[in-house]
Design an enzyme around this catalytic site. Structure first.
Site, PDB file in Angstrom:
ATOM      1  N   TYR A  61      40.658  44.121  -2.103  1.00 13.95           N
ATOM      2  CA  TYR A  61      39.908  44.164  -3.369  1.00 13.95           C
ATOM      3  C   TYR A  61      40.891  44.421  -4.506  1.00 13.95           C
ATOM      4  CZ  TYR A  61      35.716  44.742  -0.444  1.00 13.95           C
ATOM      5  OH  TYR A  61      34.697  44.580   0.477  1.00 13.95           O
ATOM      6  N   HIS A 181      33.617  32.719   4.209  1.00 14.86           N
ATOM      7  CA  HIS A 181      33.863  34.044   3.633  1.00 14.86           C
ATOM      8  C   HIS A 181      32.547  34.620   3.106  1.00 14.86           C
ATOM      9  CE1 HIS A 181      35.626  37.133   1.021  1.00 14.86           C
ATOM     10  NE2 HIS A 181      36.719  37.006   1.751  1.00 14.86           N
TER      11      HIS A 181
END
Length: 216
Positions: A61, A181
């Site tokens: 992230y 994903h």
């Protein structure tokens, strides 16, 4: 072999020496995630001889306080990023779990779920910014070691970057699960409904392993 032995050897390799220099400069001059101390958390939480499942993501992230060295996981109290939110939606649908209150996946890691990203660092707000500095070779080598393990392992490859690593997974003992994903851009193209958690537990049970307690 232990992860410690693997990492000690890998850190000496010419490509990793170059990678380390680039990382040192990047951490000194830019905002990089995860914190330097957390880069190798996946290896610390899940010893090599205890790996039963590998979840392979893309890169960490890239916003403040999110990444902590386990793919898709965030520390307790951090709002769920969109990809993690979608993973939890699939978890609820697949396993009948209640929606988790925390985004930490440490309990998975401690049960033998190795939570690895294809690239282990990223510049703030710049996804894939560290995709060309050597991490790809490092994770190739990690997967080669995992592929050589004698015990059956489930590899869950989410997204194109992860699925490109399937070439290293040719041990017939293992199970390879592929899906898009879980990001909002691709989650409706086959991630939802892929049932990775129940498929994994079915395979583990068939091979004499304790299933993973996925509910958080």
């Amino acid at each position: 072999m232990r992860w410690e032995d693997f990492l000690t050897n890998e850190f000496k390799q010419e490509y990793f020496v170059k990678l380390s220099k680039q990382l040192k400069e990047a951490y000194a001059t830019k905002t990089i995630y995860p914190p330097k101390k957390d880069i190798f958390n996946a290896f610390a939480y899940t010893p090599l001889d205890q790996v039963k499942v590998v979840i392979l993501g893309q890169d960490p992230y890239h916003q403040v306080s999110q990444a902590h060295g386990l793919c898709f996981s965030v520390n307790p109290g951090i709002p769920f990023p969109p990809s993690l939110n979608n993973i939890f939606k699939e978890l609820v649908d697949d396993m009948g779990c209640a929606l988790p209150k925390s985004g930490s996946l440490v309990s998975w890691a401690k049960q033998g779920v190795f939570l690895l990203n294809t690239y282990l660092s990223v510049e703030e707000s710049k996804p894939l910014s560290h995709s060309k500095i050597g991490w790809e070779l490092f994770t190739d080598h990690v997967l080669q070691v995992l592929n050589e393990q004698n015990q059956a392992i489930v590899f869950i490859l989410w997204g194109n970057k992860a699925q490109q690593k399937a070439a290293f997974l040719n041990n017939p003992q293992h199970l390879v699960l592929r899906a898009p994903h879980p990001s909002p851009l691709s989650s409706y193209q086959g991630f939802f409904g892929s049932k990775p958690f129940s498929k994994t537990n079915s395979f583990l049970t068939q091979n004499g392993f304790q299933p993973i307690v996925w509910c958080l």
